[in-house]
Design an enzyme around this catalytic site. Structure first.
Site, PDB file in Angstrom:
ATOM      1  N   ASP A 313       0.728  -1.363   0.026  1.00 39.44           N
ATOM      2  CA  ASP A 313       0.084  -0.112  -0.009  1.00 39.44           C
ATOM      3  C   ASP A 313       0.906   1.264   0.014  1.00 39.44           C
ATOM      4  OD1 ASP A 313      -2.588  -1.057   0.008  1.00 39.44           O
ATOM      5  OD2 ASP A 313      -2.574  -1.253   2.147  1.00 39.44           O
ATOM      6  N   SER A 391     -12.438  24.678   3.796  1.00 36.69           N
ATOM      7  CA  SER A 391     -12.426  24.990   5.162  1.00 36.69           C
ATOM      8  C   SER A 391     -11.963  26.618   5.191  1.00 36.69           C
ATOM      9  CB  SER A 391     -11.656  24.299   6.000  1.00 36.69           C
ATOM     10  OG  SER A 391     -10.222  24.461   5.688  1.00 36.69           O
TER      11      SER A 391
END
Length: 705
Positions: A313, A391
């Site tokens: 991964d 944000s």
């Protein structure tokens, strides 16, 4: 690693002299039978008129007893090697067993998904952890032990797993993700969680660990079975050879004594590797346990040594797992301090790793972050949402800062009446594309200035881009180069787009990558590799990794992962360090090389023993064979006894090597074979010549020899 008392190992070795255990090792069982038969001959000789001549040579009265004693010692030393290997596992198992104490479990009588884990225990029954069954739901508060293996179905808590992993730092476990699995015997340090039990009594993770490290459930691997069959076949061949030698000598009216024939048989069969084979397999699993990796079978350890394709991964394995700010890219006409200040202000209240890294980078750029913090506390924080993909911070003077995806930020500016000009939009697209092509993630920063007091209007503009990048772990490219030298192909698996994946793969030095990977694509990739004749190893921690972990030849599940992942894999990494898969491969190759090296040594040293015993047996029948006595051994009796003594002693001398393993150096198969033949093949020939000759110097001092 814990030291094992010699007395305990010797007791185990003596216990293994039981023929019901000994017959499982065909080579050593033949030695056991020979020792028993020689002992019977030694007892019977006084009643049969003393020892007979052998091949026309007088045999000393103590010869048969000496051979019998050393044959028993050969069997004992072989058992000792296995007992020492098993003893190390038992010591580790005892440490684990201390974690499996019976604890009180607060079982919820009627659990539903709305149960509040922070509430007091209402509707719970206190039961022993041993009485919990599969599917029970329990609540565990701070300071309490988790009563059994399970998955958190509600809540989040800090958990002390040092009893299992040996790591003192607590870990966070929470419901609804890949870090929801908890292990019985670990302690909750904070908060309260609700756990659904996923194991039956006596079948917990710790129970399986204990059984495996003790060797109680260890099964022989295919290669080990094949080697055992080969050794048994060789032993049968030499039994036939030994049985035919006496009729040949009888034609000269000088038969060879049965004791000498038994000694010849024991020296010619591959007793060295036969004695150490089991210890090598046990030690291989033991080395994995020392690295905090639990192999569910010896087959998995062995398969790791033959792996040709390694899937890793990206996030958390190749990279640190959290994107970090690496650069501020300002737009034309924007001052550097304006971009850095806006990015820092919008990130001061952002607890994510990305937000923290932006603040750290701003500090390195010279921004007084502490002074900016005072401004941020007076403003209104705008949290990130999946809908807005932004944000930011609304300041008291009316200025508003936003950071997020480029399309979301430009759309926000348009909604505020400050659309981005085509020229600036082209410049922004060029900057974000450059960041994406380098494998990073662009985070656009924009601001709506404070309203103009005279005109009452706000001016909006894009200030620039924050370059977020996945930081590749240090030293990985060197480790991947080592794997390449071993003949192992590395493949990075990621959910990123192909452009980002290619950039990170290039920086990390992997051979290939699989981008935008879904569980189905991972599974299909592994199957294609296996159909091409490759053995595949993979690491994972999530439920979506379970199919691929089950399909891989070596599937290493993280201990922090879900129960589904741990059930699917054939190894569990207790430290949850995905890069440890590289160490697993190294240990697997070390196991195979150790077995091959000691097999080469065992078969090679039979050559020297042949030159010691055959001339001793037949010099009285065929004097011309004396030219084969190249070691100049004192007498036929001393030659035979010296060979038997060396045959037993060499087992003891090789036990540390069998347990430690042959040092592995990355190399191709041909160079590894050449080194083994040179070191252990040639060494297996030379060492017995020297050893038998030295032992003979001592034996000749014994009266009668």
């Amino acid at each position: 690693m814990q030291s094992i008392p010699f007395a305990a190992s010797m007791t185990g070795a003596i216990r293994k002299l039981d023929p019901r255990q000994q017959w499982r090792n065909p080579v050593m069982f033949i030695v056991w039978v020979g020792a028993a038969f020689t002992t019977a001959l030694a007892i019977a000789e006084p009643f049969l008129g003393g020892p007979a001549d052998s091949g026309g040579t007088v045999i000393p009265a103590s010869f048969t007893w000496a051979i019998a004693v050393w044959l028993w010692l050969t069997v004992l030393f072989a058992n000792l090697a296995e007992a020492v290997a098993e003893g190390r596992g038992k010591a580790q198992a005892e440490t684990l067993r201390q974690t499996r104490t019976s604890t009180v479990a607060h079982r919820i009588d009627a659990y539903d998904a709305g149960t509040d884990p922070a509430a007091e225990r209402v509707g719970t029954t206190d039961v022993s952890s041993a009485d919990l069954t599969l599917g029970d739901v329990v609540t565990v508060a701070a300071g309490e032990l988790i009563p059994g293996d399970g998955d958190i179905v509600s809540g989040i808590a800090s958990v002390d797993e040092s009893a299992i992993t040996g790591e003192s730092a607590p870990v966070i476990r929470e419901s609804g993700g890949d870090r929801s699995a908890v292990t019985g015997g670990t302690r909750v340090l904070s908060d309260r969680i609700v756990v659904r039990i996923t194991s039956k009594p006596g079948e917990t993770f710790v129970d399986r660990m204990i059984a495996l490290v003790e060797g109680a459930s260890r099964q022989k691997t295919p290669n080990e079975i094949a080697l055992s069959i080969l050794l048994a076949s060789l032993s049968i061949v030499f039994v036939v050879v030994a049985l035919t030698l006496n009729p040949i000598a009888s034609y000269a009216a000088k038969p060879v004594s049965i004791t000498v024939l038994i000694a010849l048989l024991v020296c010619l069969i591959p007793t060295t590797i036969g004695a150490l084979l089991s210890a090598i397999g046990i030690a291989g699993m033991d080395r994995l346990v020392q690295h905090n990796v639990l192999a569910m079978s010896g087959r998995a350890v062995e398969a790791a040594g033959d792996v040709t394709t390694l899937l890793l991964d990206k996030t958390g394995t190749i990279t640190y797992g959290n994107r970090r700010a690496s650069e501020f890219v300002r737009m034309a006409g924007v001052r550097d301090q304006d971009l850095v200040r806006a990015a820092a202000l919008s990130s001061l209240a952002d607890p994510t790793p990305e937000g923290v890294s932006i603040v750290e980078l701003a500090r390195l750029e010279g921004v007084d972050v502490e002074a900016q913090a005072a401004d941020s506390t007076r403003g209104e924080i705008v949290p990130f949402t999946a809908q807005t993909r932004m944000s930011g911070l609304d300041l008291p003077d009316g200025a508003r800062i936003r950071k997020g995806a480029g399309s979301a930020v430009t759309a926000w500016l348009g909604d505020q009446g400050a659309p981005v000009s085509p020229a600036q939009l082209a410049e922004l697209e060029e900057a974000t594309s450059r960041v994406s092509q380098s494998g990073g993630t662009p985070l656009v920063v924009a601001v709506m200035d404070a309203p103009d007091r005279e005109q009452g209007r706000q001016a909006g503009r894009v200030l620039g881009v924050v370059h977020l990048k996945d930081v590749v772990k240090e030293g990985l490219s060197d480790r991947f180069a080592e794997l390449r030298a071993m003949g192992i192909r590395t493949v990075m698996v990621t959910g990123d787009n192909p452009l980002t994946a290619a950039a990170i793969a290039r920086e990390a030095g992997v051979d290939d990558f699989l981008a935008e990977a879904t569980p189905e694509q991972k599974l299909a990739y592994i199957r294609r590799e296996q159909e091409g004749g490759n053995l595949v190893a993979m690491t994972g921690d999530g439920t979506n990794d379970a199919p691929a972990l089950a399909q891989a030849d070596v599937g290493v599940a993280m201990n922090t992962g879900t129960s589904a992942a741990k059930e699917a894999g054939n190894m569990v990494d207790l430290d949850s360090d995905p890069t440890k898969l590289i160490d697993v491969v190294r240990i697997g190759k070390q196991l195979l090389i150790t077995r091959g090296a000691l097999t080469t040594f065992s078969i090679s040293n039979d050559i020297a023993k042949y030159f010691a015993i055959i001339p001793a047996m037949f010099m009285g029948v065929f004097p011309g064979l004396g030219v084969l006595n190249i070691m100049g051994l004192h007498s036929p009796a001393s030659a035979v006894l010296s060979a038997i003594v060396f045959n037993a002693v060499v087992i003891v001398l090789l036990v540390p090597l069998a347990l430690r393993g042959v040092k592995y150096r990355p190399a191709n198969a041909s160079s590894t074979l050449g080194r083994n033949l040179l070191v252990y093949g040639l060494g297996g020939i030379v060492a017995p010549f020297v050893g038998i000759w030295l032992i003979d110097l001592v034996v000749r001092l014994i009266p009668g020899f």
